[in-house]
Design a protein around this motif. Structure first.
Motif, short mmCIF file in Angstrom:
data_model
loop_
_atom_site.label_atom_id
_atom_site.label_comp_id
_atom_site.label_asym_id
_atom_site.label_seq_id
_atom_site.Cartn_x
_atom_site.Cartn_y
_atom_site.Cartn_z
N ASP A 15 6.07 2.40 -9.83
CA ASP A 15 4.77 2.40 -9.16
C ASP A 15 3.63 2.47 -10.17
N GLU A 47 0.58 -0.28 -10.79
CA GLU A 47 -0.83 0.11 -10.79
C GLU A 47 -1.55 -0.41 -12.04
N GLY A 94 -1.93 -3.48 -8.93
CA GLY A 94 -1.16 -3.33 -7.70
C GLY A 94 -1.37 -1.97 -7.06
N SER A 95 -0.83 -1.81 -5.86
CA SER A 95 -0.94 -0.55 -5.13
C SER A 95 0.11 0.44 -5.62
N ARG A 96 -0.20 1.73 -5.54
CA ARG A 96 0.80 2.75 -5.86
C ARG A 96 1.78 2.94 -4.71
N SER A 97 1.53 2.31 -3.60
CA SER A 97 2.44 2.43 -2.47
C SER A 97 3.34 1.18 -2.42
N ARG A 125 5.16 4.79 -3.18
CA ARG A 125 5.11 5.75 -4.28
C ARG A 125 6.53 6.21 -4.62
N TYR A 148 0.83 13.31 -2.33
CA TYR A 148 1.05 12.03 -1.65
C TYR A 148 1.33 12.28 -0.16
N ASP A 158 6.89 5.26 1.69
CA ASP A 158 5.64 4.67 2.15
C ASP A 158 4.69 5.78 2.61
N SER A 189 -1.84 -8.10 -7.63
CA SER A 189 -2.90 -8.53 -6.72
C SER A 189 -4.12 -8.95 -7.53
N ARG A 208 9.90 -3.27 -7.50
CA ARG A 208 9.33 -2.00 -7.10
C ARG A 208 10.37 -0.97 -6.64
#
Length: 539
Positions: free
Chosen positions: A210, A214, A218-221, A223, A300, A356, A371, A384
């Motif tokens: 993750d 990032e 990108g998203s950390r989710s 996680r 989180y 998630d 992204s 991931r």
């Protein structure tokens, strides 16, 4: 400078790097690992089981790749002479209340195509595992055990043999766009201020997947939340109680599998594991604490929801970690002869559990692009999530990743050009002969018409045709053969002519002269050459 850089020297990263170079030896591929050696975390701290694919939801990538990976793994072990034991696995129902779950699990395994799966009764259980008791069980004869750390090292050895480069002690801290080199637009920086420039990046970061995502926007989710699994060891004099893998019927209400008996390649028997929150991403003991990692997990929302939902079972897992006797009672449900005096504390592993934001376990393999429109976002592929059976599935995962890289990044353009040039060669040679005939017919029809005496026509026409054939045929043939040879060279991945000759000699060893019955014809050599080119050009 590299065409592709693979981040992560675990089993998935190593298998993927190996597969990519095996397909395309002309690529320049690097593999970086933050530790001194590869396979130091999940790939080297696991139960060593070769899974058959029983537990996973039918139709998922996880289910398909596990069944494929099972066969691919055994084939690879045999080719590389890697020791393994196909000792089988019993999934045992210890009471009548577990029978429905056992039947559902059997149906799931059959739907996944698990080979030779059977339902067995109590007598058959005793025949397979004399000290184990149960009402009914699933018997999986193709489940086995192996040292996955050694397997990872073999993957890396193959990768280096194909021309890859491995960099250890390379802890990635930044992935950024290169401002001064459009051909190699990504800079990957390590903690030690080393930098590698690359065209594309594949991340297989395991416990840090993750964070790597990032770095590229990108998203950390989902996680990564680290869960430690602690094993107990059966004392050597009691290891005769267990022949193969003995597993419980999983409780569908709980997120983890439960304790089991696992024989090891060295003859020892591991009992467990439990599942407790690790206070560090590589936290193998209660004393391993990283405040930032711990805070990251506790803050989180997904973890807080998971902890709330499974509060009772989570507390029990922690108690079993502290008090061995509580775990022994679970083990005695299967083998009553096991006592607290027969066991001792053993090793531990840390599982990179993807969660998630709603607190659900991400249970399937996840691959994701960066992204945004930057070079970093567009040229990076992230693995991931690759949980168990990631090791068993590693070769199959490597194929999927290689396919994704070829499809999304067009990494294999240069070899495709070689295939095209080889095709052009054949067309050019045919065109040379056709051009010769047509030119001769146009300039002197008498060559092809019976308007002169046969001996004169043959002499004059033959000489003219021969001269034109020499001219046009030579021109087209030189172009065609040149294109063909260049195409062969590109397909081989050789960087110079000496390397190309060496590759050809390796593929075509000389036939002994003292073996006339097996002497080779020109046609045999051509057939071998075509087969060799097809392996170079295969996608």
């Amino acid at each position: 400078k590299y065409d592709l850089l693979v981040i992560g020297g675990g089993i998935v990263g190593a298998a993927s790097a190996r597969e990519i170079l095996q397909r395309r030896p002309n690529l320049k591929v690097g593999l970086v690992e933050k530790e001194e050696r590869v396979a130091q975390h999940q790939s080297g701290h696991n139960s060593g089981v070769i899974h058959a694919g029983i537990y996973y939801k039918p139709g998922t990538l996880k289910a398909r790749l596990c069944v494929e990976g099972l066969k691919m793994s055994y084939d690879y072990f045999d080719r590389r002479n890697i020791p393994y034991k196909k000792c089988g696995k019993l999934i045992v129902a210890t009471d009548e209340g577990q029978l429905k779950s056992l039947d559902d699990l059997y149906a799931r395994g059959m739907a996944n195509g698990v080979p030779d799966l059977q339902i067995v009764d109590g007598d058959k259980i005793a025949e397979i595992e004399p000290y184990c008791q149960g009402v009914r069980a699933i018997w999986s004869p193709h489940t086995g055990i192996v040292d996955w750390q050694y397997v990872t090292e073999c993957y890396v050895e193959d990768f280096v043999g194909f021309g890859g480069m491995v960099f250890t002690n390379f802890n990635v801290v930044k992935i950024e766009e290169s401002p001064d080199d459009p051909e190699y637009p990504i800079n990957v920086h390590s903690k030690s201020i080393k930098r590698i420039q690359t065209k594309y990046v594949l991340t297989c970061g395991g416990l840090h997947s993750d964070k790597l995502a990032e770095m590229t926007g990108g998203s950390r989710s989902p996680r990564i939340v680290p869960f430690r699994g602690e094993y107990l060891l059966l004392r050597p004099e009691k290891c005769n109680l267990v022949r193969g893998n003995i597993y419980p019927v999983p409780d569908p209400r709980l997120p983890f599998l439960g304790v089991h008996f696992t024989p090891r390649m060295d003859g020892s028997v591991w009992l467990g594991p439990n599942a407790v929150l690790a206070f560090k991403r590589e936290g193998y003991t209660w004393g391993d604490v990283n405040p930032l990692d711990l805070l990251d997990a506790l803050m989180y929302p997904g973890f807080r929801k998971l902890a709330t939902k499974y509060m009772s079972s989570g507390v029990q897992e922690m108690m079993r970690s502290i008090f061995i006797g509580m775990q022994v009672r679970e083990l005695q449900k299967f083998i009553p002869e096991v006592t607290e005096f027969d066991i001792e504390r053993g090793p531990a592993g840390v599982r990179a559990q993807a969660l998630d934001p709603d607190g659900n376990l991400v249970d399937d393999f996840v691959f994701e692009r960066g992204s945004g429109k930057s070079a970093v976002a567009q040229r990076v592929l992230h693995c991931r999530n690759a949980p168990s059976p990631g090791a068993t599935s590693s070769l199959a995962i490597g194929k999927v990743i290689a396919d994704k890289l070829a499809e999304e990044f067009k990494l294999y353009v240069a070899p495709a050009a070689g295939v095209f040039l080889s095709a052009v060669a054949g067309v050019s040679i045919l065109a040379g002969f056709s051009r010769t005939i047509m030119s001769a017919k146009k300039t002197d029809p008498s060559v092809f018409e019976n308007t002169k005496p046969a001996n004169v026509a043959l002499l004059e026409g033959g000489s003219r045709l021969a001269m034109r054939a020499l001219g046009w045929g030579t021109l087209y043939s030189v172009v065609g053969v040149g294109a063909f040879c260049y195409g062969c060279w590109k397909l081989s991945g050789a960087s110079n002519m000496d390397e190309f000759k060496l590759k050809v000699k390796e593929k075509f060893p000389q036939v002994p002269r003292n073996d006339p019955p097996k002497s080779r014809t020109d046609f045999d050599g051509l057939t071998d050459l075509l087969k060799y080119l097809s392996t170079w050009g295969k996608e």
